[in-house]
Design a protein around this motif. Structure first.
Motif, PDB file in Angstrom:
ATOM      1  N   VAL A 382       0.841  -1.194   0.000  1.00 30.41           N
ATOM      2  CA  VAL A 382       0.000   0.000   0.000  1.00 30.41           C
ATOM      3  C   VAL A 382       0.877   1.245   0.000  1.00 30.41           C
ATOM      4  O   VAL A 382       1.851   1.345   0.756  1.00 30.41           O
ATOM      5  CB  VAL A 382      -0.929   0.016   1.234  1.00 30.41           C
ATOM      6  CG1 VAL A 382      -1.769   1.288   1.266  1.00 30.41           C
ATOM      7  CG2 VAL A 382      -1.820  -1.226   1.240  1.00 30.41           C
ATOM      8  N   GLY A 383       0.534   2.203  -0.852  1.00 24.94           N
ATOM      9  CA  GLY A 383       1.216   3.492  -0.874  1.00 24.94           C
ATOM     10  C   GLY A 383       0.477   4.502  -0.019  1.00 24.94           C
ATOM     11  O   GLY A 383      -0.757   4.463   0.091  1.00 24.94           O
ATOM     12  N   ASP A 384       1.222   5.437   0.580  1.00 26.49           N
ATOM     13  CA  ASP A 384       0.600   6.427   1.462  1.00 26.49           C
ATOM     14  C   ASP A 384      -0.458   7.273   0.767  1.00 26.49           C
ATOM     15  O   ASP A 384      -1.355   7.814   1.427  1.00 26.49           O
ATOM     16  CB  ASP A 384       1.673   7.362   2.032  1.00 26.49           C
ATOM     17  CG  ASP A 384       2.586   6.660   3.029  1.00 26.49           C
ATOM     18  OD1 ASP A 384       2.233   5.555   3.473  1.00 26.49           O
ATOM     19  OD2 ASP A 384       3.655   7.212   3.345  1.00 26.49           O
ATOM     20  N   ASP A 385      -0.343   7.400  -0.548  1.00 25.59           N
ATOM     21  CA  ASP A 385      -1.280   8.256  -1.269  1.00 25.59           C
ATOM     22  C   ASP A 385      -2.501   7.511  -1.771  1.00 25.59           C
ATOM     23  O   ASP A 385      -3.400   8.113  -2.372  1.00 25.59           O
ATOM     24  CB  ASP A 385      -0.571   8.931  -2.443  1.00 25.59           C
ATOM     25  CG  ASP A 385       0.022   7.925  -3.427  1.00 25.59           C
ATOM     26  OD1 ASP A 385       0.159   6.728  -3.047  1.00 25.59           O
ATOM     27  OD2 ASP A 385       0.353   8.323  -4.557  1.00 25.59           O
ATOM     28  N   MET A 386      -2.581   6.211  -1.528  1.00 18.03           N
ATOM     29  CA  MET A 386      -3.742   5.436  -1.967  1.00 18.03           C
ATOM     30  C   MET A 386      -4.965   5.768  -1.112  1.00 18.03           C
ATOM     31  O   MET A 386      -4.852   6.108   0.061  1.00 18.03           O
ATOM     32  CB  MET A 386      -3.449   3.935  -1.896  1.00 18.03           C
ATOM     33  CG  MET A 386      -2.425   3.462  -2.901  1.00 18.03           C
ATOM     34  SD  MET A 386      -2.186   1.659  -2.778  1.00 18.03           S
ATOM     35  CE  MET A 386      -0.901   1.412  -4.014  1.00 18.03           C
ATOM     36  N   LYS A 387      -6.122   5.626  -1.718  1.00 16.45           N
ATOM     37  CA  LYS A 387      -7.366   5.948  -1.034  1.00 16.45           C
ATOM     38  C   LYS A 387      -7.541   5.129   0.242  1.00 16.45           C
ATOM     39  O   LYS A 387      -7.984   5.660   1.276  1.00 16.45           O
ATOM     40  CB  LYS A 387      -8.536   5.705  -1.992  1.00 16.45           C
ATOM     41  CG  LYS A 387      -9.881   6.223  -1.515  1.00 16.45           C
ATOM     42  CD  LYS A 387     -10.934   6.024  -2.609  1.00 16.45           C
ATOM     43  CE  LYS A 387     -12.298   6.548  -2.156  1.00 16.45           C
ATOM     44  NZ  LYS A 387     -13.325   6.351  -3.218  1.00 16.45           N
ATOM     45  N   ILE A 388      -7.173   3.847   0.197  1.00 14.12           N
ATOM     46  CA  ILE A 388      -7.361   2.991   1.375  1.00 14.12           C
ATOM     47  C   ILE A 388      -6.413   3.370   2.507  1.00 14.12           C
ATOM     48  O   ILE A 388      -6.637   2.990   3.666  1.00 14.12           O
ATOM     49  CB  ILE A 388      -7.198   1.498   1.037  1.00 14.12           C
ATOM     50  CG1 ILE A 388      -5.821   1.215   0.419  1.00 14.12           C
ATOM     51  CG2 ILE A 388      -8.326   1.020   0.132  1.00 14.12           C
ATOM     52  CD1 ILE A 388      -5.530  -0.266   0.252  1.00 14.12           C
TER      53      ILE A 388
END
Length: 489
Positions: A382-388
């Motif tokens: 998961v990337g920090d900028d992802m919605k989740i």
């Protein structure tokens, strides 16, 4: 399993000590989220019903309730605590049926919930003003008194109706305020039953009133009401912002406990065996439907892969089912709308490139028909900028991310508009102390999560709200300070 509880009965509101329907005669259905079956109907209150409830609270505040001494209020709270304890099993079954939390967890909240009532009972006789040595003249006496703010409007969510109701009502009673409670339309039954028990304890008519209805039709008129002196709200940040705006014209005192996207930081020296179940249940304990969920999981790169593997195995071992099954670990989500919303978040995570390691789908089987069930999901990559990773999902979804240094972990943990809670796992208490100081959150747990005590303040920073609930600090929000000057010459 629970057929005898599906009565479909009408459960009226409480206004001025009486059980009443909505003036419109309209009702709202209450359903079991595990089966979709109807449990009961409640009044669909509107602005006119709110007016009646506020007027009743005002009459009680200025009338019989104003004559109750702190000791009298303490006695009432202790009697309420005894009745809640006597009826605890019934309240828990209703709570579980109403909003899905496994019965093992509702029953397990007994010490905390009844402890709140007894804690505030103790505080009722400990409230006092101060004598102030006057620096202007020796012929003057100056002191302060602490007085109740008046009528309190309380709006609570559906995810913990028993605890949330008492967390709002008990400090109001301890300080001498009266209250109008608006529970969520998705879980109104326990607040109504609690009010019955409070009447049985000898509470005067109008001190506690409950109006049931939607947020737009009952909650908004309560927040905007000119004769309400204080609003206390637990729920979404967007609704909290609307309530804050509604209080501007009348300059209401407002306490807001809002959303969160809390970080859980697993350091490389963490005890993995202990951290796995805590990190999992920091989110999955209420199928993710809890404001303090530690849904952003930062794991030291050295242990990241092992931790995710074991976390996923733990998630897969959890039993999903009806909350009244004592073996259930995860119950349903509150309704079909929330379930679809969580599924949309899961789809967005996959679309943005995160790896769904386990869960996120609906379990198969006849026992899940009609229910709002999702298997607990663990995302990696998961990337920090992802919605989740940015938005509050309010569902059983963990977003895991590796980190290389503690500075990096803290910086990323704080990179959110929210500031409700956080968790740290480390064997080094020096490291933990340093990180606690740097995390921008209202509550931080070390080598544990979810602990809440009536004597300990709880509340958020930033977009997670303002004001505290719990502890002596909680009572300040229900009291005004009056300064008194007496000329003795």
């Amino acid at each position: 399993m629970a057929d005898a509880l599906y009565t479909g009965q009408f459960c009226p509101m409480f206004i001025d000590g009486k059980q009443v329907p909505a003036q419109s005669g309209e009702v709202l259905g209450v359903t079991d989220p595990a089966s979709g079956r109807s449990i009961a109907t409640v009044p669909r209150a509107g602005a006119s019903d709110v007016d009646l409830a506020v007027a009743a609270a005002r009459r009680a505040f200025e009338g019989p309730w104003s004559k109750f001494t702190p000791y009298d209020r303490q006695e009432i709270l202790l009697r309420i605590a005894d009745l809640v304890e006597k009826n605890w099993d019934e309240l828990c079954v209703t709570d579980t049926l109403d909003m899905g939390l496994p019965i093992s967890r509702t029953l397990g909240n007994k010490r905390r919930v009844i402890g709140m009532l007894r804690f505030y009972a103790g505080q009722a006789t400990a409230l006092h003003g101060d004598y102030i040595e006057n620096s202007v003249s020796q012929s003057m006496i100056t002191f302060t008194t602490r007085e109740p703010v008046g009528v309190v409007g309380a709006i609570i969510p559906w995810n913990a109706p028993t605890a949330a109701s008492i967390w709002k009502i008990a400090p109001a009673l301890a300080t001498g305020c009266t209250i109008v409670l608006k529970p969520s339309e998705d879980a109104p039954l326990v607040p109504l039953r609690l009010t019955q028990l409070m009447q049985d304890a000898g509470l005067p008519d109008g001190v506690v009133n409950v109006v049931t209805g939607t947020g737009a039709e009952a909650g908004a008129p309560l927040a905007q009401h000119p004769d309400v002196n204080k609003i206390v709200f637990t729920g979404s940040t967007a609704t909290g912002q609307a309530i804050a705006r509604a209080g501007v014209d009348t300059l209401k005192r407002i306490t807001l406990e809002l959303g969160g996207k809390s970080p859980m930081i697993i350091c490389k020296d963490a005890d993995i065996a202990k951290a796995i179940p805590v990190a999992a249940m920091a989110v999955f304990a209420h199928s993710g439907q809890i404001c303090i969920a530690g849904s952003r999981l930062f794991v030291a790169r050295e242990i990241h892969d092992e931790f995710l593997h074991r976390l996923s195995e733990y998630a897969q071992s959890l039993k999903i089912g009806h909350g009244l099954d004592p073996d259930t670990d995860l119950g349903p989500l509150i309704n079909a709308r929330q379930t679809s919303k969580v599924e949309d978040y899961i789809a967005s995570g996959e679309a943005e490139g995160a790896k769904l390691i386990t869960g996120g789908d609906r379990p198969a089987g006849a026992e899940f028909d009609g229910g709002n069930f999702l298997r607990p999901a663990v995302f990696g990559g998961v990337g920090d900028d992802m919605k989740i990773a940015r938005e509050e999902i309010f569902g059983p979804v963990i977003s895991a991310m590796p980190f290389d240094t503690l500075d990096e972990a803290v910086t990323r943990a704080n990179a959110t508009p929210y500031g409700l809670a956080g968790g740290i796992f480390s064997r080094d208490l020096s490291t933990a102390h340093k990180m606690v100081k740097r995390l921008k959150a209202g509550s931080v747990w070390v080598n544990m999560y979810h602990a809440i005590d009536p004597a300990v303040p709880f509340g958020g920073l930033k977009m997670s709200g303002y004001g505290k609930e719990g502890g002596v600090e909680h009572l300040d929000a229900y009291l005004d300070t009056k300064s008194v000057w007496i000329q003795t010459d």
